[in-house]
Design an enzyme around this catalytic site. Structure first.
Site, mmCIF file in Angstrom:
data_model
loop_
_atom_site.group_PDB
_atom_site.id
_atom_site.type_symbol
_atom_site.label_atom_id
_atom_site.label_comp_id
_atom_site.label_asym_id
_atom_site.label_seq_id
_atom_site.Cartn_x
_atom_site.Cartn_y
_atom_site.Cartn_z
ATOM 1 N N ARG A 1 0.828 -1.213 0.000
ATOM 2 C CA ARG A 1 0.000 0.000 0.000
ATOM 3 C C ARG A 1 0.855 1.253 0.000
ATOM 4 N NH1 ARG A 1 -4.006 -0.921 4.811
ATOM 5 N NH2 ARG A 1 -2.080 -1.876 5.465
ATOM 6 N N LYS B 1 -3.007 -19.059 5.161
ATOM 7 C CA LYS B 1 -3.934 -19.360 6.240
ATOM 8 C C LYS B 1 -3.886 -18.243 7.274
ATOM 9 C CE LYS B 1 -2.087 -20.096 9.582
ATOM 10 N NZ LYS B 1 -1.117 -19.399 10.495
ATOM 11 N N HIS C 1 2.381 -23.945 5.639
ATOM 12 C CA HIS C 1 3.818 -24.150 5.431
ATOM 13 C C HIS C 1 4.385 -25.306 6.241
ATOM 14 C CE1 HIS C 1 4.305 -21.589 9.020
ATOM 15 N NE2 HIS C 1 5.526 -22.056 9.117
ATOM 16 N N LYS D 1 7.669 -28.688 5.499
ATOM 17 C CA LYS D 1 8.880 -28.955 6.294
ATOM 18 C C LYS D 1 9.413 -30.347 5.944
ATOM 19 C CE LYS D 1 7.660 -25.735 9.964
ATOM 20 N NZ LYS D 1 8.625 -24.694 10.141
ATOM 21 N N GLU E 1 6.520 -21.730 20.662
ATOM 22 C CA GLU E 1 7.276 -20.565 20.193
ATOM 23 C C GLU E 1 7.718 -19.761 21.399
ATOM 24 O OE1 GLU E 1 5.847 -18.752 16.350
ATOM 25 O OE2 GLU E 1 3.962 -19.280 17.308
ATOM 26 N N HIS F 1 -1.934 -25.920 11.119
ATOM 27 C CA HIS F 1 -0.685 -26.666 11.287
ATOM 28 C C HIS F 1 -0.860 -27.943 12.129
ATOM 29 C CE1 HIS F 1 0.934 -23.144 9.548
ATOM 30 N NE2 HIS F 1 1.222 -22.462 10.636
ATOM 31 N N LYS G 1 2.526 -19.346 22.505
ATOM 32 C CA LYS G 1 3.562 -18.319 22.341
ATOM 33 C C LYS G 1 4.181 -18.045 23.711
ATOM 34 C CE LYS G 1 2.041 -16.281 18.066
ATOM 35 N NZ LYS G 1 3.034 -16.724 17.084
HETATM 36 C C1 BG6 Z 1 2.398 -18.990 11.282
HETATM 37 C C2 BG6 Z 1 1.660 -18.281 12.390
HETATM 38 O O1 BG6 Z 1 1.518 -19.720 10.483
HETATM 39 O O2 BG6 Z 1 3.353 -19.872 11.845
HETATM 40 C C3 BG6 Z 1 2.624 -17.554 13.315
HETATM 41 O O3 BG6 Z 1 0.756 -17.335 11.835
HETATM 42 C C4 BG6 Z 1 3.712 -18.492 13.786
HETATM 43 O O4 BG6 Z 1 1.920 -17.007 14.426
HETATM 44 C C5 BG6 Z 1 4.343 -19.229 12.608
HETATM 45 O O5 BG6 Z 1 4.690 -17.689 14.452
HETATM 46 C C6 BG6 Z 1 5.307 -20.294 13.090
HETATM 47 O O6 BG6 Z 1 5.962 -20.846 11.969
HETATM 48 P P1 BG6 Z 1 7.372 -21.548 12.135
HETATM 49 O O7 BG6 Z 1 7.656 -22.187 10.817
HETATM 50 O O8 BG6 Z 1 8.343 -20.455 12.496
HETATM 51 O O9 BG6 Z 1 7.200 -22.529 13.238
#
Ligand code: BG6
Length: 491
Positions: A49, A148, A178, A182, A216, A240, A340
């Site tokens: 933007r 997502k 994603h 992996k 995390e 995930h 988190k």
């Molecule tokens: C994302 C989430 O899909 O995955 C994030 O939106 C998260 O909140 C991230 O931090 C974690 O991905 P990875 O590959 O670093 O474990």
């Protein structure tokens, strides 16, 4: 990663200056370039933007690449070559007129793969698709990648799909998760389906329970507003964690064609025991972090993060007990956990096998002596089989022995990052590791009652100190079943 011939494509990255683009997507494209250099003329067009100028954009990308790539991957010459493929345009995603900026860049070369990567809020997917459609930018070779979470519940996910199908056919839509990109997830398919040793034990006769943890250490990292709308259930569990569960629990597909794998994952989602009313409070724990120490650093409470409401009830932690109602898994709990500001960043699957039915040794049976298969996706990939062995010396003293099946220890080269692998799949048109619409809908259908219950509930999430393994309720969830969470080598 396998070397492939030089790639020729156009990729239009909506949300091109956002957090995901800078942290993951542009670094992944740079790594892809180093593995499979792009043909001249390949264009990566970042859409934002408020892009001031190409120079400012490039200098920001360079800084972010240096920050997020492993040191060994950075080299100035590759960067200079890669940067020649980068373009940027300013577009207001919901204003069709502003898309005209894309014309000069996309008016030619209609036959090469044209990827529209939508790394924006999912409420913008439809306006973006409709503007691209109105301006005839969707070629037969076009494909669209949807990040997502797609929607915020079943109804909104369906509405988005309905709209997208006006512009793209199902084989042009890549719903990305994603975690499926992996390395270890694909290795898991091989481990399960190429080894009778594991496949014959992979059922309720031999498996006691399975734990899957995505932890995390970071907080919401400037994404407070996004998180307030999303929470851990939508952000991690709906996609995930459920996808990892599907890969672990699915039946062997007849082959590895994309739809055959997706058929099997879908059957697992259909077999998840629905959670309703009282089941939810018994089987699902939600938590929210308060201030605490993570890795020696004092971190603020979730409610003190930018963009977060002072009285927020949004969960930053979820732990749940899930059952799969089918012949293979009857009675085997799958414990899922994510949060988190936990002590570290890791993703780990632990398959706990049942005890031997009768212990013949004089030495006492240790509490944690059941066989375990520990599959670590990150921070380092590894697969470890925990067995019982005899301690060296006289007499029979039983102890646990870890058998390392880690591919890296056999001297493999750098494995591709998840986004790098998945972006290559999109360019090549391989949908195996992407979700089909029916999977997405079924995952929401299972999650929706939990969301609705939390919306109705007056009780807030359980608080946990940053740097701990989540609220007490999470420990209790397993303790009620006489089990403990596996706290791995990284803790
Ligand atoms: C994302 C989430 O899909 O995955 C994030 O939106 C998260 O909140 C991230 O931090 C974690 O991905 P990875 O590959 O670093 O474990």
């Amino acid at each position: 990663m396998k070397e492939s011939s030089n790639l020729l494509f156009d990729l239009v990255l909506f949300g091109g200056t956002g957090d995901l683009a800078m942290r993951k997507l542009l670094p992944a494209l740079y790594q892809l370039y180093r593995t499979s250099p792009f043909q001249s003329g390949t264009r990566i067009i970042a859409v934002g933007r408020s892009i001031v100028s190409r120079d400012t954009f490039l200098s920001r990308v360079r800084d972010k690449l240096k920050q997020h790539l492993p040191e060994a991957s950075w080299d100035q010459v590759s960067w200079q070559q890669f940067a020649k493929h980068l373009h940027c345009v300013t577009i207001e995603a919901d204003k069709t007129e502003s898309y005209r900026e894309l014309f000069p860049l996309l008016s030619d070369e209609q036959d090469r793969p044209r990827v529209f990567y939508l790394s924006t809020h999912s409420s913008l997917y439809t306006p973006i698709a409709s503007s691209l459609g109105a301006l005839d930018l969707i070629t037969p070779q076009a494909r669209v990648v949807l990040e997502k979470p797609i929607g915020r519940d079943l109804d909104s996910a369906r509405a988005i799909s309905g709209q997208m199908s006006n512009y793209f056919s199902e084989d042009q839509i890549y719903r990305i998760d994603h975690y499926l990109g992996k390395e270890t997830v694909q290795n898991l398919l091989v481990l399960r389906f190429a080894n009778p040793l594991f496949e014959s034990l992979w059922n309720h006769h031999y498996i006691d329970h399975i734990q899957i943890t995505i932890s995390e250490s970071i907080g919401v990292e400037g994404r407070g507003e996004f998180y307030e709308e999303t929470g851990a259930l939508r952000d991690i569990v709906q996609n995930h964690l459920l996808q990892l569960l599907c890969i672990l629990a699915m039946e062997p597909p007849p082959n590895i064609e994309p739809d055959r794998i997706r058929d099997e994952k879908l059957k697992v989602l259909y077999a998840l025991q629905p959670l309703q009313a009282d089941d939810i409070s018994r089987n699902v724990v939600r938590g929210q972090y308060i201030a605490g120490n993570v890795g020696g650093k004092l971190c603020p409470a979730y409610t003190e993060e930018e963009g977060v409401a002072e009285q927020s009830n949004i969960e930053t932690f979820v732990a749940m007990r899930v059952l799969i109602d089918n012949m293979r898994w009857s009675g085997v709990p799958f414990y899922l956990r994510t949060g988190k500001r936990l002590p570290n960043r890791s993703c780990e699957i632990v398959v706990h096998f049942k005890d031997v039915p009768h212990w013949i040794f004089d030495a006492p049976r240790g509490q944690l002596m059941n066989n375990q298969l520990v599959i670590t996706l990150q921070p380092d990939e590894s697969i470890t089989l925990r067995l019982c062995g005899k301690r060296l010396g006289p007499g029979i003293d039983v102890r646990t022995v870890d058998l390392n099946l880690n591919p890296k220890s056999r001297g493999n080269k750098r494995s591709a990052d998840a986004y790098e692998r998945l972006l290559l799949d999109v360019i090549k048109g391989d949908q195996t590791l992407f979700l089909r619409q029916d999977e997405l809908e079924q995952a929401w259908r299972w999650i929706d009652p939990i969301l609705a219950d939390w919306d109705r509930s007056s009780s807030p999430p359980e608080l946990y100190a940053s740097g701990s393994w989540g609220p007490a309720g999470s420990t209790l969830l397993l303790a009620k079943d006489g089990r403990l969470w596996h706290e791995g080598v990284n803790t």
